[in-house]
Design a protein around this motif. Structure first.
Motif, PDB file in Angstrom:
ATOM      1  N   THR A 269       4.902 -11.089  -4.208  1.00 17.55           N
ATOM      2  CA  THR A 269       5.310  -9.879  -4.930  1.00 17.55           C
ATOM      3  C   THR A 269       4.229  -8.817  -4.856  1.00 17.55           C
ATOM      4  O   THR A 269       4.513  -7.650  -4.571  1.00 17.55           O
ATOM      5  CB  THR A 269       5.639 -10.214  -6.398  1.00 17.55           C
ATOM      6  OG1 THR A 269       6.752 -11.111  -6.423  1.00 17.55           O
ATOM      7  CG2 THR A 269       5.966  -8.965  -7.200  1.00 17.55           C
TER       8      THR A 269
ATOM      9  N   LYS B 260       4.104  -7.351  -1.408  1.00 17.19           N
ATOM     10  CA  LYS B 260       5.213  -6.412  -1.163  1.00 17.19           C
ATOM     11  C   LYS B 260       4.941  -5.058  -1.815  1.00 17.19           C
ATOM     12  O   LYS B 260       5.221  -4.016  -1.224  1.00 17.19           O
ATOM     13  CB  LYS B 260       6.530  -6.993  -1.664  1.00 17.19           C
ATOM     14  CG  LYS B 260       7.038  -8.100  -0.777  1.00 17.19           C
ATOM     15  CD  LYS B 260       8.287  -8.736  -1.346  1.00 17.19           C
ATOM     16  CE  LYS B 260       8.681  -9.922  -0.494  1.00 17.19           C
ATOM     17  NZ  LYS B 260       9.801 -10.676  -1.077  1.00 17.19           N
ATOM     18  N   TYR B 261       4.401  -5.069  -3.026  1.00 14.66           N
ATOM     19  CA  TYR B 261       4.026  -3.804  -3.663  1.00 14.66           C
ATOM     20  C   TYR B 261       3.080  -3.026  -2.742  1.00 14.66           C
ATOM     21  O   TYR B 261       3.230  -1.820  -2.558  1.00 14.66           O
ATOM     22  CB  TYR B 261       3.306  -4.043  -4.994  1.00 14.66           C
ATOM     23  CG  TYR B 261       4.190  -4.252  -6.203  1.00 14.66           C
ATOM     24  CD1 TYR B 261       5.199  -3.350  -6.538  1.00 14.66           C
ATOM     25  CD2 TYR B 261       3.981  -5.331  -7.055  1.00 14.66           C
ATOM     26  CE1 TYR B 261       5.976  -3.528  -7.667  1.00 14.66           C
ATOM     27  CE2 TYR B 261       4.756  -5.517  -8.186  1.00 14.66           C
ATOM     28  CZ  TYR B 261       5.755  -4.612  -8.487  1.00 14.66           C
ATOM     29  OH  TYR B 261       6.522  -4.780  -9.606  1.00 14.66           O
TER      30      TYR B 261
ATOM     31  N   SER C 180       5.074   1.895  -8.370  1.00 14.71           N
ATOM     32  CA  SER C 180       5.188   1.172  -9.632  1.00 14.71           C
ATOM     33  C   SER C 180       4.367  -0.117  -9.625  1.00 14.71           C
ATOM     34  O   SER C 180       4.301  -0.813 -10.631  1.00 14.71           O
ATOM     35  CB  SER C 180       6.654   0.859  -9.934  1.00 14.71           C
ATOM     36  OG  SER C 180       7.174  -0.044  -8.972  1.00 14.71           O
ATOM     37  N   GLY C 181       3.742  -0.432  -8.502  1.00 15.39           N
ATOM     38  CA  GLY C 181       2.920  -1.639  -8.410  1.00 15.39           C
ATOM     39  C   GLY C 181       1.548  -1.449  -9.020  1.00 15.39           C
ATOM     40  O   GLY C 181       1.139  -0.323  -9.336  1.00 15.39           O
TER      41      GLY C 181
ATOM     42  N   TYR D 257       4.837  -1.896   0.840  1.00 14.88           N
ATOM     43  CA  TYR D 257       5.760  -0.767   0.708  1.00 14.88           C
ATOM     44  C   TYR D 257       5.144   0.418  -0.038  1.00 14.88           C
ATOM     45  O   TYR D 257       5.816   1.418  -0.272  1.00 14.88           O
ATOM     46  CB  TYR D 257       7.051  -1.213   0.020  1.00 14.88           C
ATOM     47  CG  TYR D 257       7.845  -2.175   0.876  1.00 14.88           C
ATOM     48  CD1 TYR D 257       8.459  -1.742   2.042  1.00 14.88           C
ATOM     49  CD2 TYR D 257       7.951  -3.514   0.535  1.00 14.88           C
ATOM     50  CE1 TYR D 257       9.173  -2.606   2.846  1.00 14.88           C
ATOM     51  CE2 TYR D 257       8.665  -4.401   1.333  1.00 14.88           C
ATOM     52  CZ  TYR D 257       9.271  -3.935   2.483  1.00 14.88           C
ATOM     53  OH  TYR D 257       9.973  -4.806   3.277  1.00 14.88           O
ATOM     54  N   ARG D 258       3.878   0.270  -0.409  1.00 15.01           N
ATOM     55  CA  ARG D 258       3.166   1.316  -1.146  1.00 15.01           C
ATOM     56  C   ARG D 258       3.974   1.771  -2.362  1.00 15.01           C
ATOM     57  O   ARG D 258       4.122   2.962  -2.632  1.00 15.01           O
ATOM     58  CB  ARG D 258       2.809   2.489  -0.247  1.00 15.01           C
ATOM     59  CG  ARG D 258       1.878   2.094   0.881  1.00 15.01           C
ATOM     60  CD  ARG D 258       1.406   3.303   1.649  1.00 15.01           C
ATOM     61  NE  ARG D 258       0.630   2.918   2.805  1.00 15.01           N
ATOM     62  CZ  ARG D 258      -0.674   2.673   2.789  1.00 15.01           C
ATOM     63  NH1 ARG D 258      -1.342   2.760   1.676  1.00 15.01           N
ATOM     64  NH2 ARG D 258      -1.300   2.337   3.893  1.00 15.01           N
ATOM     65  N   ASP D 259       4.497   0.789  -3.068  1.00 16.42           N
ATOM     66  CA  ASP D 259       5.328   1.030  -4.243  1.00 16.42           C
ATOM     67  C   ASP D 259       4.474   1.617  -5.361  1.00 16.42           C
ATOM     68  O   ASP D 259       3.539   0.978  -5.835  1.00 16.42           O
ATOM     69  CB  ASP D 259       5.953  -0.292  -4.694  1.00 16.42           C
ATOM     70  CG  ASP D 259       6.991  -0.123  -5.783  1.00 16.42           C
ATOM     71  OD1 ASP D 259       6.968   0.901  -6.503  1.00 16.42           O
ATOM     72  OD2 ASP D 259       7.828  -1.029  -5.911  1.00 16.42           O
TER      73      ASP D 259
END
Length: 70
Positions: A25, A28-29, A36-37, A32-34
């Motif tokens: 997890t 993945k943050y 919200s991570g 994807y350069r999320d």
């Protein structure tokens, strides 16, 4: 968990354990350069570390207060 005993920076498996998330997890943050991570730092070419106080603050910001109505 006592914050006084935690190191200032932790690696991905340790950060995942602190948050109760999988290593995948967190990866993945980052991948994807999320936005919200949780925030992380890159030292050198590929050494990913999480600043422990920032990590705990990120988790605290996700607390949900569900109060029952009367």
């Amino acid at each position: 968990m006592q914050t006084e005993t935690l190191p200032l920076y932790v690696d991905t498996p340790t950060a995942a354990a602190l948050l109760g998330l999988s290593r995948s997890t967190l990866e993945k943050y980052r991948f994807y350069r999320d936005p919200s991570g949780p925030p992380y730092a890159i030292f050198g070419r590929a050494s990913i570390r999480y600043h422990t106080p920032s990590l705990l603050e990120w988790a605290a910001d996700r607390m949900v207060n569900c109060e029952k109505g009367s």
